[in-house]
Motif scaffolding. Structure first.
Motif: not given
Length: 475
Positions: A71, A73, A80, A82, A181, A198
């Motif tokens: 991910l 962000y 986002l 992904g 998400w 992330i």
């Protein structure tokens, strides 16, 4: 307790949350197939797990063994990007299957590296692989997606999923929000291991489940890698982002603790989080060994959320918790996270148990006895919301976080304790957490276990307190 104005409508009120391996997979898969009904006999995976409270949650035809989520962000634009790689096993021949994904734009799907067809249908991402997947085959699904994630509104009016905050996102998925998400088999029956990678702007911290594997900052962005080894239901996953002060340490029992606290909540949270090791040690004595290798807390500043959540290995709080809330969410690591639901109607197995853990902690740490807590509740008149519906089957998803599930659920356990005595009662709690560790449980199984250990017929007790309408009699 959480002030009333902080509570989401109808959800997780003060009396509730203070408002706040794979060895068991065959059972989960069998439950999925049984729920899926006739569709399981064909070649199209069912579009739901068969749960009447959330009929479109979860999917049939496969079991996800592992999620690898990458991910990125942007906290300013709230965008986002992904990529989800799911390692799954077909539980039937599949020419088509679904994933749960709400919102977000899907740009590509592959199955075992080969481009697959896909379309959107409500919260379903419908995938058609180029070649049929035979039963028992392991396969990999890769989904690339992007967009502005938004929370879903639950039947009780509260929000869950990816909830934006002023410095990131509060990511809490119970009961439906995981699909906001990442693409998932979004029902507690299907549990998996997870890896999270992330990337967020430098100065932000991204906190997920399990053990922190690495942190790297390059070109103004920081990437956090997390690994959750033990099986986890999708709704317990988190990827909360914010400006956090962090601390790491290892307990005497070898549990790796990671705490992340918003600076606005740090002063109030510090004395409570300091008790976490002793709370886990106390609960381990009652319920058996702590079920995960990691622990900790995420204390965000999210004044519009109104609840805390037992995200696996690292509970998530919308503000600094009190000790009772810490005890409650920590108890969920045994009851709800390690031992998961098979159907949402059995939610009292999570919330009643965690609430009773609060009563026990109070009783054993100089506060009110469990009997006094019981008596205070029982004194409520028959018209009180406590008696609005039986906790063993709340009737709909709208009711699963209301007072009867928590308080009357805890009262059921206290009645059991009085009926069988402390010796057998604590044997029952420990056996439940131990025998179903990493797996699932049902109310019927808990009743059977209680009768096996106590040697008593407890059907009347459980019927009265879990399924009878109105205020039960204690005579």
């Amino acid at each position: 307790m959480t002030p009333p104005h902080r509570q989401a409508p109808g959800r997780r009120t003060a009396v509730l949350r203070r408002e706040a391996v794979l060895a068991t997979v065959p059972f989960a898969v069998a439950a999925l197939l049984a729920a899926a009904g006739p569709a399981a006999a064909g070649t199209i995976g069912a579009s739901g797990a068969g749960d009447p409270y959330f009929p479109f949650s979860g999917n049939g035809g496969y079991h996800v063994k592992h999620y690898d989520l990458t991910l990125r962000y942007d906290t300013t634009g709230r965008h986002l990007d992904g990529k989800a790689v799911l390692t799954a096993r077909a539980t039937q021949k599949l020419t088509r299957f679904d994933l749960d994904l709400n919102g977000l734009k899907v740009t590509r799907v592959t199955v075992d590296g080969t481009t697959a067809g896909f379309r959107r249908s409500g919260q379903e991402l419908v995938v058609t692989p180029r070649h049929a997947l035979r039963e028992d085959r392991e396969f990999h699904v890769t989904v690339s997606y992007s967009g502005t994630p938004k929370p879903v509104s639950d039947p009780d009016g509260s929000a869950d999923g990816w909830i934006p905050t002023d410095d990131g996102a509060f990511v809490a998925g119970e009961p439906q929000g995981a699909m906001t998400w990442f693409p998932a088999n979004n029902h507690p029956q299907d549990k998996s291991s997870y890896d999270f990678t992330i990337t967020v702007p430098k100065g932000r911290t991204a906190v997920a489940n399990g053990v922190l594997r690495g942190v790297r900052t390059v070109n103004g962005h920081t990437t956090f890698r997390w690994h959750q080894a033990e099986p986890m239901a999708a709704y317990l996953a988190t990827a909360t982002v914010g400006k956090f002060k962090t601390e790491q340490y290892t307990t005497g029992d070898g549990i790796q603790v990671f705490n992340a606290v918003d600076s606005r909540e740090a002063r109030a949270a510090a004395p409570v989080l300091k008790k976490l090791p002793s709370v886990l040690k106390w609960e381990s004595r009652l319920f058996g060994p702590y079920p995960f290798r990691a622990a900790g807390s995420i204390v965000d500043h999210a004044p519009d959320v109104g609840y805390a959540l037992e995200t696996q290995s690292r509970p998530l709080y919308d503000s600094a918790p009190d000790v009772s809330t810490l005890v409650h969410e920590s108890a969920h690591q045994w009851f709800g996270d390690s031992v998961s639901l098979t159907a949402w109607k059995d939610i009292w197995l999570n919330e009643g148990f965690a609430t009773y853990a609060e009563w026990l902690y109070s009783e054993q740490h100089g506060g009110d006895s469990a009997q006094k807590s019981f008596d205070a509740l029982y004194a409520r008149p028959a018209a009180n919301e406590l008696w609005a519906f039986p906790p063993g089957d709340p009737g709909s998803g709208k009711n699963i976080f209301d007072t009867p599930v928590y308080a009357r659920g805890a009262m059921t356990l206290h009645e059991l304790r009085k009926a069988v005595g402390d010796h057998d009662f604590f044997r029952i709690l420990r056996a439940w957490a131990t025998e179903h560790r990493g797996g699932h449980g049902t109310t019927a199984q808990f009743v059977k276990l209680s009768e096996r250990i106590s040697g008593e017929d407890l059907s009347g007790l459980f019927h009265t307190w879990l399924y009878a309408q109105g205020k039960p009699s204690t005579a």
